[in-house]
Design an enzyme around this catalytic site. Structure first.
Site, mmCIF file in Angstrom:
data_model
loop_
_atom_site.group_PDB
_atom_site.id
_atom_site.type_symbol
_atom_site.label_atom_id
_atom_site.label_comp_id
_atom_site.label_asym_id
_atom_site.label_seq_id
_atom_site.Cartn_x
_atom_site.Cartn_y
_atom_site.Cartn_z
ATOM 1 N N LYS A 120 -16.278 19.803 -49.126
ATOM 2 C CA LYS A 120 -15.602 20.441 -48.016
ATOM 3 C C LYS A 120 -14.297 21.307 -48.668
ATOM 4 C CE LYS A 120 -16.108 21.320 -43.796
ATOM 5 N NZ LYS A 120 -17.292 21.009 -42.897
ATOM 6 N N ASP A 144 -17.053 27.223 -41.783
ATOM 7 C CA ASP A 144 -16.521 25.921 -40.704
ATOM 8 C C ASP A 144 -15.518 27.001 -39.763
ATOM 9 O OD1 ASP A 144 -16.678 23.049 -40.603
ATOM 10 O OD2 ASP A 144 -14.899 23.450 -39.929
ATOM 11 N N THR A 175 -26.463 25.278 -35.797
ATOM 12 C CA THR A 175 -25.937 24.048 -35.763
ATOM 13 C C THR A 175 -26.275 23.624 -34.085
ATOM 14 O OG1 THR A 175 -24.417 24.738 -37.335
ATOM 15 C CG2 THR A 175 -23.813 22.888 -35.897
HETATM 16 O O1 2IT Z 1 -19.659 20.947 -40.775
HETATM 17 C C1 2IT Z 1 -20.711 21.469 -41.320
HETATM 18 O O2 2IT Z 1 -21.823 20.972 -41.642
HETATM 19 C C2 2IT Z 1 -20.415 22.910 -41.772
HETATM 20 N N1 2IT Z 1 -19.418 23.478 -41.720
HETATM 21 C C3 2IT Z 1 -21.607 23.785 -42.314
HETATM 22 C C4 2IT Z 1 -21.678 23.322 -43.836
HETATM 23 C C5 2IT Z 1 -22.865 24.212 -44.719
HETATM 24 O O3 2IT Z 1 -22.475 24.147 -45.900
HETATM 25 O O4 2IT Z 1 -23.524 24.907 -43.973
#
Ligand code: 2IT
Length: 449
Positions: free
Chosen positions: A126, A166, A210
């Site tokens: 991250k 994010d 998501t």
């Molecule tokens: O919290 C998460 O899983 C994301 N912000 C997406 C991470 C990603 O590599 O697509």
């Protein structure tokens, strides 16, 4: 609780007292792992838990950028390469003014387990910055992103670390970041980032993934309860990319999202955010960088509650989809008093540990954890990586079907893991255990590292 688990938690608390979000996720995850450690005493011998709570690598960097008036500003950039046992580090970048190491580390730690749950070979990472996008022009955002990538590009790559978006980082920011990476490396390098635009290697359905994935997971929970999504009302928080995807999929399946929130308060739309115009308006709100949910009630004439959260609303399903610690004890008590059956976390760690414990112990309430529910986002990011390395573009149906199957599998393996340890239908513990088992096995087999 297992004595080794307890000791590792105590060590983390002592060492990271100034990073409460990080301590919070460690306590939540590790306490679920107690029965697994009881069964695997060999993990203590190799200090597997002491290792898993320590990032493999984490760095900070200076990001200097110029605003539209020619003034210079300095921010801090971060990247935490938390665990690469099962694949290249993978995880988003968050641009928000409250970003500090405790936020990046909690998100990185969650990401390890989430990524393992996708079933795909991606490690946990991250990053981000304390840059505040609110009120910034496109040109300012571009200059910030270019400066950020200039500092970061040496340390990432398609086999090393693959960042994505994010909070505060969407398609526009990924475009600027990717453009700068390509300029510096003189190579396209299999895309390097995910969440790219569709003209340059981005996957169809990644923007929706998501939210769609969260609704697919919710559907699995409803099926388990012999219940139906049709006609259900959902309270969401946030109004960004994730909430947008939830609204869109819920609308397709005959359910409706009736609340949205922002830093300014929440809106209640009893008709639901359930027309194409309303759903599309969320994209405009995000692109404006105003960070105000009141814009929605101004446009569509529904009620706005300044400074309040939507958790006192009586709905069928709660889906906190904004940010960490959005649901605290006082909100949890309202949710329980309203006898809401489905508490489906979507944002990363949206519930404080005391509130989560409280909700998990409510009779008849089903609690689903974000690291499983929101895993479809990073899951489709991994599908984007696969398409880029194959030099192929999959159709929307192909990606959506894979996403759907992925979410069914995540729900099933979580339920099975809980069952295996005699915990019943405990999706929270099950997700932690299923994610951990994969990463722990990989770490164990790879020896001291
Ligand atoms: O919290 C998460 O899983 C994301 N912000 C997406 C991470 C990603 O590599 O697509």
């Amino acid at each position: 609780m297992n004595a080794y688990v307890e000791r590792v938690i105590e060590n983390v608390k002592a060492k990271h007292a100034s990073e409460p979000e990080f301590v919070q996720t460690i306590e939540e995850v590790l306490s679920s792992l107690s029965p697994v450690i009881d069964k695997h005493p060999e993990y203590e011998k190799v200090d597997l838990l002491g290792r898993i709570v320590e990032p493999e690598r984490m760095f900070t960097f200076r990001v200097v950028w110029m605003d539209d008036n020619g003034n210079y500003h300095t921010n801090t950039g971060y990247r935490c390469q938390f665990n690469g046992a099962i694949g290249p580090y993978k995880g988003g970048l968050r641009f928000q003014k409250n970003v500090y190491p405790g936020i990046i580390k909690f998100l990185g730690f969650e990401q390890i387990f989430k990524n393992a749950l996708t079933g795909l070979p991606i490690g946990g990472g991250k990053g981000g910055s304390d840059f505040d996008p609110t009120g910034k022009s496109d040109a300012e955002i571009m200059r910030f992103c270019q400066s950020f990538m200039t500092a970061l590009y040496r340390y990432i790559g398609p086999d090393v670390d693959v960042p994505a978006g994010d909070m505060g980082v969407g398609g526009r920011e990924i475009g600027f970041l990717f453009g700068q990476y390509r300029r510096l490396k003189g190579a396209w390098e299999n895309g390097v980032l995910t969440g790219k635009g569709q003209t340059y290697g981005g996957s169809v359905i990644r923007p929706e993934a998501t939210g769609y994935g969260a609704v697919y997971y919710l559907n699995e929970v409803l099926k388990h309860e012999h219940d139906d999504i049709k006609g259900k009302t959902i309270a969401c928080s946030g109004f960004g990319n994730v909430t947008w995807g939830i609204c869109k999929k819920a609308m397709q399946l005959g359910a409706k999202v009736v609340t949205l929130s922002g830093p300014d308060g929440y809106i209640y739309d009893p008709e639901g955010v359930a027309t194409e115009e309303k759903v599309n308006y969320l994209l405009e709100m995000r692109a404006s960088n105003r960070n105000r949910v009141q814009d929605y009630s101004d446009k569509f004439g529904c009620e706005f509650f300044p400074g309040e959260k939507p958790w006192g609303r009586k709905v069928d399903i709660i889906m906190p989809s904004a940010m960490q610690n959005d649901v605290r004890m006082e909100s949890a008590e309202k949710i329980a008093a309203n006898h809401i059956k489905y508490y489906i976390e979507v944002a990363n760690m949206p519930t404080t540990n005391d509130a989560l414990d409280f909700l998990r112990h409510q009779d008849g309430m089903i609690v689903a954890p974000s690291k499983a529910v929101n895993a479809g986002g990073v899951g489709v990011s991994a599908l984007e990586m696969a398409q880029n390395s194959e030099r192929l573009v999959w159709t929307a149906d192909e990606v959506d079907n894979q996403l759907h199957r992925m979410m069914e599998t995540i729900h099933r393996v979580s339920a099975e893991a809980a069952e295996e340890y005699g915990l019943g239908y405990d999706l929270v513990a099950g997700a932690n255990i299923a994610g951990f088992k994969k990463v722990a096995t990989a770490m164990y087999e790879q020896g001291a590292f």
